[in-house]
Design an enzyme around this catalytic site. Structure first.
Site, PDB file in Angstrom:
ATOM      1  N   ASP A   1     -51.255   7.283  62.555  1.00 18.96           N
ATOM      2  CA  ASP A   1     -51.493   5.995  63.038  1.00 18.96           C
ATOM      3  C   ASP A   1     -50.963   5.720  64.507  1.00 18.96           C
ATOM      4  O   ASP A   1     -50.673   4.671  64.808  1.00 18.96           O
ATOM      5  CB  ASP A   1     -50.940   4.844  61.911  1.00 18.96           C
ATOM      6  CG  ASP A   1     -49.288   5.114  61.818  1.00 18.96           C
ATOM      7  OD1 ASP A   1     -48.844   6.002  62.642  1.00 18.96           O
ATOM      8  OD2 ASP A   1     -48.771   4.233  61.319  1.00 18.96           O
TER       9      ASP A   1
ATOM     10  N   HIS B   1     -48.054   6.821  65.579  1.00 16.42           N
ATOM     11  CA  HIS B   1     -46.551   6.459  65.700  1.00 16.42           C
ATOM     12  C   HIS B   1     -45.618   7.532  66.282  1.00 16.42           C
ATOM     13  O   HIS B   1     -46.226   8.715  66.290  1.00 16.42           O
ATOM     14  CB  HIS B   1     -46.079   5.860  64.499  1.00 16.42           C
ATOM     15  CG  HIS B   1     -45.832   7.086  63.367  1.00 16.42           C
ATOM     16  ND1 HIS B   1     -46.102   6.653  61.995  1.00 16.42           N
ATOM     17  CD2 HIS B   1     -45.007   8.108  63.426  1.00 16.42           C
ATOM     18  CE1 HIS B   1     -45.589   7.752  61.192  1.00 16.42           C
ATOM     19  NE2 HIS B   1     -45.175   8.620  62.079  1.00 16.42           N
TER      20      HIS B   1
ATOM     21  N   GLU C   1     -43.740   2.525  63.933  1.00 16.36           N
ATOM     22  CA  GLU C   1     -45.177   2.446  63.411  1.00 16.36           C
ATOM     23  C   GLU C   1     -45.895   1.066  64.358  1.00 16.36           C
ATOM     24  O   GLU C   1     -45.163   0.685  64.994  1.00 16.36           O
ATOM     25  CB  GLU C   1     -44.968   1.775  62.181  1.00 16.36           C
ATOM     26  CG  GLU C   1     -44.223   2.296  61.163  1.00 16.36           C
ATOM     27  CD  GLU C   1     -45.086   3.623  60.567  1.00 16.36           C
ATOM     28  OE1 GLU C   1     -46.118   3.779  61.142  1.00 16.36           O
ATOM     29  OE2 GLU C   1     -44.988   4.018  59.394  1.00 16.36           O
TER      30      GLU C   1
ATOM     31  N   ASP D   1     -35.209  10.742  63.894  1.00 17.45           N
ATOM     32  CA  ASP D   1     -35.292   9.778  62.747  1.00 17.45           C
ATOM     33  C   ASP D   1     -34.991  10.116  61.689  1.00 17.45           C
ATOM     34  O   ASP D   1     -34.614  11.545  61.255  1.00 17.45           O
ATOM     35  CB  ASP D   1     -36.817   9.032  62.544  1.00 17.45           C
ATOM     36  CG  ASP D   1     -37.983  10.344  62.432  1.00 17.45           C
ATOM     37  OD1 ASP D   1     -37.496  11.631  62.486  1.00 17.45           O
ATOM     38  OD2 ASP D   1     -39.064  10.201  62.784  1.00 17.45           O
TER      39      ASP D   1
HETATM   40  C1  GLP Z   1     -43.268  11.462  60.290  1.00 13.67           C
HETATM   41  C2  GLP Z   1     -42.160  11.690  61.302  1.00 13.67           C
HETATM   42  C3  GLP Z   1     -42.677  11.978  62.884  1.00 13.67           C
HETATM   43  C4  GLP Z   1     -44.079  13.056  62.702  1.00 13.67           C
HETATM   44  C5  GLP Z   1     -44.959  12.526  61.630  1.00 13.67           C
HETATM   45  C6  GLP Z   1     -45.998  13.454  61.724  1.00 13.67           C
HETATM   46  O1  GLP Z   1     -43.695  10.309  60.194  1.00 13.67           O
HETATM   47  N1  GLP Z   1     -41.400  10.403  61.371  1.00 13.67           N
HETATM   48  O2  GLP Z   1     -41.829  11.999  63.529  1.00 13.67           O
HETATM   49  O3  GLP Z   1     -44.426  13.154  64.041  1.00 13.67           O
HETATM   50  O4  GLP Z   1     -44.519  12.332  60.668  1.00 13.67           O
HETATM   51  O5  GLP Z   1     -45.666  14.431  60.750  1.00 13.67           O
HETATM   52  P1  GLP Z   1     -46.600  15.849  60.379  1.00 13.67           P
HETATM   53  O6  GLP Z   1     -46.266  16.605  61.799  1.00 13.67           O
HETATM   54  O7  GLP Z   1     -46.005  16.402  59.270  1.00 13.67           O
HETATM   55  O8  GLP Z   1     -48.164  15.424  60.572  1.00 13.67           O
END
Ligand code: GLP
Length: 245
Positions: free
Chosen positions: A136, A138, A143, A67
């Site tokens: 959440d 995702h 989302e 992403d």
């Molecule tokens: C973002 C990314 C996800 C990732 C999530 C969790 O929203 N788009 O791909 O898994 O963050 O991030 P973190 O690892 O910093 O908790």
């Protein structure tokens, strides 16, 4: 779905890197799906170490990132493009021509989304997709409420994701409201998926994702049906699970 619970974030990162290393050794031109966020940073550090000390060779690896924020250029310090170079690509011998990351500045969005899917298909599909999880539930930026059959698309970020990710920006208003993400179905089609989660703010999402129903409200839950998924958690992220494996 196989769930491994590790004592610490460091152990989790080492295990994830070991799985990736073995996959590259088995198939040097592995099609590797990559993720951003703070969770995979330890895995990337370990992969860099393996490249330096154990000659782990990325020269034929083809990568696809999950992403990118819409509206951030590749050189913006909070873009996922920038993140990938600073946390991994600058330190390994991956061929830059083999790197694919959604372009947050694309002018023809619809065309870009189709092209991204096409490139994944032409590469033969993703062999191993690394994933984190949002608080959440995702995966990518899919989302709650995103259809489980979705493909690479534009999504509107939820308030909780904007809040979670605001720690990387100067202020919450700076967090982009939209993103490009591989769809849930695109992720599901990876031959193998490897989801990592550490720390307490993931514990609730983890219990829903692993023990709850398969629902578009927790897009990670689709992985319950995936034929080859490994989930690696640290003790804290696993703390609310009723069944320990
Ligand atoms: C973002 C990314 C996800 C990732 C999530 C969790 O929203 N788009 O791909 O898994 O963050 O991030 P973190 O690892 O910093 O908790």
């Amino acid at each position: 779905m196989k769930t491994l619970i590790k004592k610490t974030y460091e152990d989790l990162s080492k295990e994830a890197a070991k799985i990736i290393k073995e996959a590259i050794q088995e198939k040097p031109n592995l099609v590797l799906g990559l993720a951003t966020g703070s969770t995979p940073i330890g895995t990337y550090k370990e992969l860099i170490r393996m490249h330096r000390e154990e000659n782990l060779d990325f020269s034929q690896v083809i990568s696809f990132n999950l992403d990118e924020y819409l509206g951030l250029s590749a050189d913006h310090h909070q873009s996922y493009n920038y993140f990938m170079y600073k946390n991994l690509f600058d330190y390994i011998n991956i061929n830059h021509k083999n790197i694919h990351i959604p372009d947050g500045m694309t002018e023809n969005v619809e065309e870009f989304l189709k092209e991204y899917e096409k490139k994944i298909r032409e590469a033969g599909g993703i062999d191993l997709q690394l994933l984190g999880i949002g608080s959440d539930g995702h995966i990518g930026f899919n989302e709650p409420g995103t259809p489980l059959n979705s493909r690479t698309q534009i999504v509107k970020l939820t308030e909780s994701t904007i809040k979670d990710n605001s720690r990387f920006f100067e202020k919450e208003e700076d967090v982009p409201r939209f993103a490009i993400t591989m769809g849930v179905q695109t992720i599901f089609e990876a031959k193998k998926t490897l989801l990592l989660a550490s720390s307490g703010n993931k514990a609730e999402a983890i219990v829903k994702f692993i023990e709850g129903p398969i629902t578009s409200q927790i897009t990670a839950s689709i992985l319950q049906k995936h034929p080859d998924t490994i989930v690696i958690l640290d003790e804290v992220a696993a703390s609310r699970l009723k069944r320990r494996y």
